[in-house]
Design a protein around this motif. Sequence first.
Motif, PDB file in Angstrom:
ATOM      1  N   PRO A  73       0.815  -1.218   0.000  1.00  0.00           N
ATOM      2  CA  PRO A  73       0.000   0.000   0.000  1.00  0.00           C
ATOM      3  C   PRO A  73       0.846   1.264   0.000  1.00  0.00           C
ATOM      4  O   PRO A  73       0.484   2.268  -0.630  1.00  0.00           O
ATOM      5  CB  PRO A  73      -0.828  -0.136   1.289  1.00  0.00           C
ATOM      6  CG  PRO A  73      -0.900  -1.610   1.541  1.00  0.00           C
ATOM      7  CD  PRO A  73       0.417  -2.150   1.076  1.00  0.00           C
ATOM      8  N   GLU A  76       2.563   1.678  -3.541  1.00  0.00           N
ATOM      9  CA  GLU A  76       1.591   2.054  -4.571  1.00  0.00           C
ATOM     10  C   GLU A  76       1.263   3.536  -4.497  1.00  0.00           C
ATOM     11  O   GLU A  76       1.086   4.194  -5.533  1.00  0.00           O
ATOM     12  CB  GLU A  76       0.324   1.209  -4.418  1.00  0.00           C
ATOM     13  CG  GLU A  76       0.512  -0.246  -4.861  1.00  0.00           C
ATOM     14  CD  GLU A  76      -0.758  -1.061  -4.709  1.00  0.00           C
ATOM     15  OE1 GLU A  76      -1.619  -0.671  -3.879  1.00  0.00           O
ATOM     16  OE2 GLU A  76      -0.892  -2.088  -5.401  1.00  0.00           O
ATOM     17  N   ARG A  77       1.200   4.085  -3.282  1.00  0.00           N
ATOM     18  CA  ARG A  77       0.942   5.519  -3.142  1.00  0.00           C
ATOM     19  C   ARG A  77       2.098   6.331  -3.716  1.00  0.00           C
ATOM     20  O   ARG A  77       1.894   7.338  -4.398  1.00  0.00           O
ATOM     21  CB  ARG A  77       0.721   5.871  -1.664  1.00  0.00           C
ATOM     22  CG  ARG A  77      -0.634   5.455  -1.121  1.00  0.00           C
ATOM     23  CD  ARG A  77      -0.919   6.136   0.204  1.00  0.00           C
ATOM     24  NE  ARG A  77       0.007   5.702   1.247  1.00  0.00           N
ATOM     25  CZ  ARG A  77      -0.206   4.679   2.049  1.00  0.00           C
ATOM     26  NH1 ARG A  77      -1.318   3.961   1.938  1.00  0.00           N
ATOM     27  NH2 ARG A  77       0.673   4.364   2.974  1.00  0.00           N
ATOM     28  N   ALA A 297      -2.892  -5.941   6.090  1.00  0.00           N
ATOM     29  CA  ALA A 297      -2.016  -5.619   4.957  1.00  0.00           C
ATOM     30  C   ALA A 297      -0.698  -6.378   5.055  1.00  0.00           C
ATOM     31  O   ALA A 297      -0.168  -6.864   4.044  1.00  0.00           O
ATOM     32  CB  ALA A 297      -1.764  -4.114   4.907  1.00  0.00           C
TER      33      ALA A 297
END
Length: 415
Positions: A73, A76-77, A297
Motif C-alpha cells: 500500500p 503504490e501511493r 495488509a
Amino acid sequence: MTSKKNPLSFLPGPAVDRTTCEGWNRWCETRDAFAPAPILTAEEYGRLTKRQNRIHDLHRLATHSSLPIQATPMSERVAHAVLARVEDGAYSHKAGTRGGIMVNGDGAQGKTETICEALAVFQKEWLALHNYANPDAMPGTRDLVAPVAYVRCPVKATPISTCQRILDFYGEDYKGMRLEDLVRTVKTAVVEHATKALVIDDITRLKLHREADQDVLDLIREMMSMPVTLILVGVGIPTSGLLREGRRDPKTQEWVYEPVKDRGRSPNDHAASQHERRFQLVDLGPFRYVTPAEIQAWVAHLRRLEGELRLLTNTAGMLTVGDMPEYLWKRTKGVVGILEKLIQHGCRRAIADKSERLTKELLNQFTVTPEDMPDLDAASGEQPDIPLHEPTQKKKPKGGNTVFDDDGPAAADAG
C-alpha cells in the motif's frame, strides 16, 4: 523440471547497470524475464537424478535470491505520486518549470525499485506513442531518445560529481569542464535526448554543511529550470537541508519547516522556499502492525511472498498461520528489505538441512546484518535499523553415543 532446451537458463547474464542509458533500457526490457524454479513436491524431487536435483536446488537458490518486488500500500501511493508528477510534466505544453518530487524513506524500504518500476512503465508507453523515436529530433536525424535518466549520487558527493554522473548516463564527455560548463552540458543533454524524468538517487549524500552547500542549491535550482521532472530520492530528506530543516507534525503527519535563515557567504532567502513550493515530498515507510487494517495488509504481503517460495513442502500458511506474522514483524519492523533477506537466508538453510520449511526455530538461528546490504552507505544513513536478535544454536539430537563427537579446537585447548 527445467527447460528442456536449456536447463541452466536461470543463470544470470552480464550485470545490468541502470546508471547508463544502455543499461537502463536493458533492465526495462528484461526485468520480468527471469523464470522461477518450478514447484515440485518431495516425491517428484526424489524421482530426479542427482544432477537434476543439484540443478533444481540451484534454480531454487536463484529464485529466492531474485524475489520479485511486491507492491505494498505504501509503495503504490509513492508510485502513483511519481507517475502523476512525471506525466503532468511530460504532457504539458507550457514552457515553465516542471514540478519535482522528493521520495523520502529509511534504507531498504524499496524506494529505488518502486520508482524504477513506475518509470519503466512510463517509458514503455511514451516510446510507443512516439514510435520509439525522439519527437524533437532535427529533420533528417534520429537522435538517441532517453525518456528516463537514472543516476546515483556518489559517496561524498559534490555538485561537480553529481553532474558528472548525469553525463555518464548519456555517455557525454566532460573532461576539463568547470561546474558552470557541467551544468550547461547537463541541460543540453536532457533536451537533446528528450528526457522527461531525471532520477537522482541517494541525493542526501550531498552534505549541505560543507562549503559547497550554496552550490548544491544553485545546482538544484538550475535543474528545476530544465524541461524535465526531477525526482530526488534519499534518506532523511526533510532534515537534510535540501528543503530546510524540517520536523514531522505529530497530529497531521506533515513536514513542517523552520523559517528561512541567512545562509552567510551567499545568502538567498528564497532559495529553500522555492524548493518547497516546487517539490512534492512523499514518504515510503515500513509496514505497521497496530490496527486491524495494518495487520491485514502485512499478512496479505506475507501471503503473496509464500507463493514465491520454492520449498518441497506446501508453503501455504508457512508465513501467515499462528503467531508467525507477528514474529516476522518483530524481526523486521515491517521493513521489506530486511524481510526479503531474512526469508532468503531461511530458505537456503531449509534446503541445506532438508527440512524444507521455514519455522521460528530455523529463523532464530541467524540474524540479518548490514553486510547483507552492501550497496547501502552506512555513513549516509542508508543502512536500515535492523532489530537486535541473538542467534540460537541448532539443537543436537538427543541420545546416542557421543564419544566420537568433535567439540572443536576451543574445547581441546581448554582440556
